[in-house]
Write a protein that holds these residues in place. Structure first.
Motif, short mmCIF file in Angstrom:
data_model
loop_
_atom_site.label_atom_id
_atom_site.label_comp_id
_atom_site.label_asym_id
_atom_site.label_seq_id
_atom_site.Cartn_x
_atom_site.Cartn_y
_atom_site.Cartn_z
N ILE A 8 -16.08 5.35 -16.30
CA ILE A 8 -14.90 4.23 -16.47
C ILE A 8 -15.28 3.19 -15.39
O ILE A 8 -16.17 3.47 -14.50
CB ILE A 8 -13.70 4.86 -16.27
CG1 ILE A 8 -12.39 3.80 -16.63
CG2 ILE A 8 -13.26 5.19 -14.80
CD1 ILE A 8 -11.17 4.59 -16.71
N ILE A 10 -13.80 0.64 -12.81
CA ILE A 10 -12.65 0.16 -12.20
C ILE A 10 -13.00 -1.06 -11.46
O ILE A 10 -13.69 -1.65 -10.91
CB ILE A 10 -12.57 1.25 -10.95
CG1 ILE A 10 -12.66 2.69 -11.47
CG2 ILE A 10 -11.43 0.98 -10.04
CD1 ILE A 10 -12.91 3.90 -10.42
N VAL A 17 -12.90 2.04 -3.86
CA VAL A 17 -13.14 3.12 -4.72
C VAL A 17 -13.49 4.34 -3.86
O VAL A 17 -13.11 5.49 -4.11
CB VAL A 17 -13.87 2.96 -5.98
CG1 VAL A 17 -14.18 4.34 -6.69
CG2 VAL A 17 -13.45 1.86 -6.92
N ASP A 130 -8.58 7.82 -15.67
CA ASP A 130 -7.46 7.07 -15.72
C ASP A 130 -6.64 6.73 -14.41
O ASP A 130 -6.24 5.74 -13.92
CB ASP A 130 -6.49 7.43 -16.83
CG ASP A 130 -7.15 6.80 -18.25
OD1 ASP A 130 -8.18 6.21 -18.44
OD2 ASP A 130 -6.57 7.26 -19.46
N LYS A 133 -8.69 5.39 -11.53
CA LYS A 133 -8.82 3.94 -11.83
C LYS A 133 -7.32 3.33 -11.35
O LYS A 133 -7.34 2.20 -10.49
CB LYS A 133 -8.96 3.42 -13.30
CG LYS A 133 -8.91 2.16 -13.53
CD LYS A 133 -9.23 1.99 -15.23
CE LYS A 133 -8.96 0.39 -15.53
NZ LYS A 133 -9.69 -0.63 -15.06
N GLU A 134 -6.36 3.68 -11.67
CA GLU A 134 -5.04 3.12 -11.31
C GLU A 134 -4.87 3.34 -9.91
O GLU A 134 -4.48 2.19 -9.09
CB GLU A 134 -3.85 3.92 -12.17
CG GLU A 134 -2.42 3.47 -11.72
CD GLU A 134 -1.61 4.20 -12.66
OE1 GLU A 134 -0.57 4.41 -11.85
OE2 GLU A 134 -1.68 4.37 -13.66
N GLU A 137 -7.32 1.15 -7.93
CA GLU A 137 -7.01 -0.57 -7.73
C GLU A 137 -5.74 -0.76 -7.20
O GLU A 137 -5.64 -2.02 -6.33
CB GLU A 137 -6.91 -0.69 -9.27
CG GLU A 137 -8.18 -0.83 -10.23
CD GLU A 137 -8.14 -1.01 -11.58
OE1 GLU A 137 -6.82 -1.16 -12.17
OE2 GLU A 137 -9.04 -0.96 -12.24
#
Length: 150
Positions: A8, A10, A17, A130, A133-134, A137
């Protein structure tokens, strides 16, 4: 051997990260198969428990942090004879690419169900990425606001 992997993009810099993944206590937030995690004081191992394909499990993992900022986790004790996961990150235009691999040696009684287990694992990996990533971020946004407030 059952192998699943996903990746994914990001929208956060590599360092944000990396910082998020280095906090092993966060595993409980992004790994659907984990309900609880206890990280050792030195941070090189952790005990975890949760549910795998509906069955309760408990295990100990050894963590090796990679130069790219990701990690490799190997189950050293637990219900499976072999379980390994790798998180690999690299900076790209627009953020950071996260690639996640998991390898399992399924017990004999689960081998006939391997296609169903694979679909379930594919779904858990998508959910996991997911959430990472959330949350990575969101961490980056908090870090940017702290710089602005300073």
């Amino acid at each position: 051997m059952l192998n699943v992997n996903r990746r994914i993009l990001i929208s956060a810099p590599h360092e944000s990260v990396r910082s998020y993944l280095r906090d092993l206590s966060e595993i409980v937030h992004y790994e659907p198969k984990v309900d609880a995690v206890a990280v050792s004081p030195e941070g090189g191992s952790a005990e975890a428990s949760g549910r795998f394909f509906g069955m309760p499990w408990r295990g100990t993992f050894r963590f090796e942090f990679e130069p790219d900022g990701g990690y490799r986790a190997v189950m050293t004790s637990g219900p499976l004879s072999r379980m390994e996961c790798r998180m690999m990150i690299r900076p790209v235009n627009g953020g950071t690419m996260l690639e996640h691999d998991e390898e399992y040696e399924l017990p004999f009684f689960l081998r006939p169900l391997q296609p169903m287990v694979r679909r379930w694992l594919d779904h858990t990996l998508e959910t996991e990425l997911d959430v990472i990533k959330e949350r990575a971020e969101a961490l980056n946004r908090r870090l940017q606001l702290a710089v602005l407030d300073a």
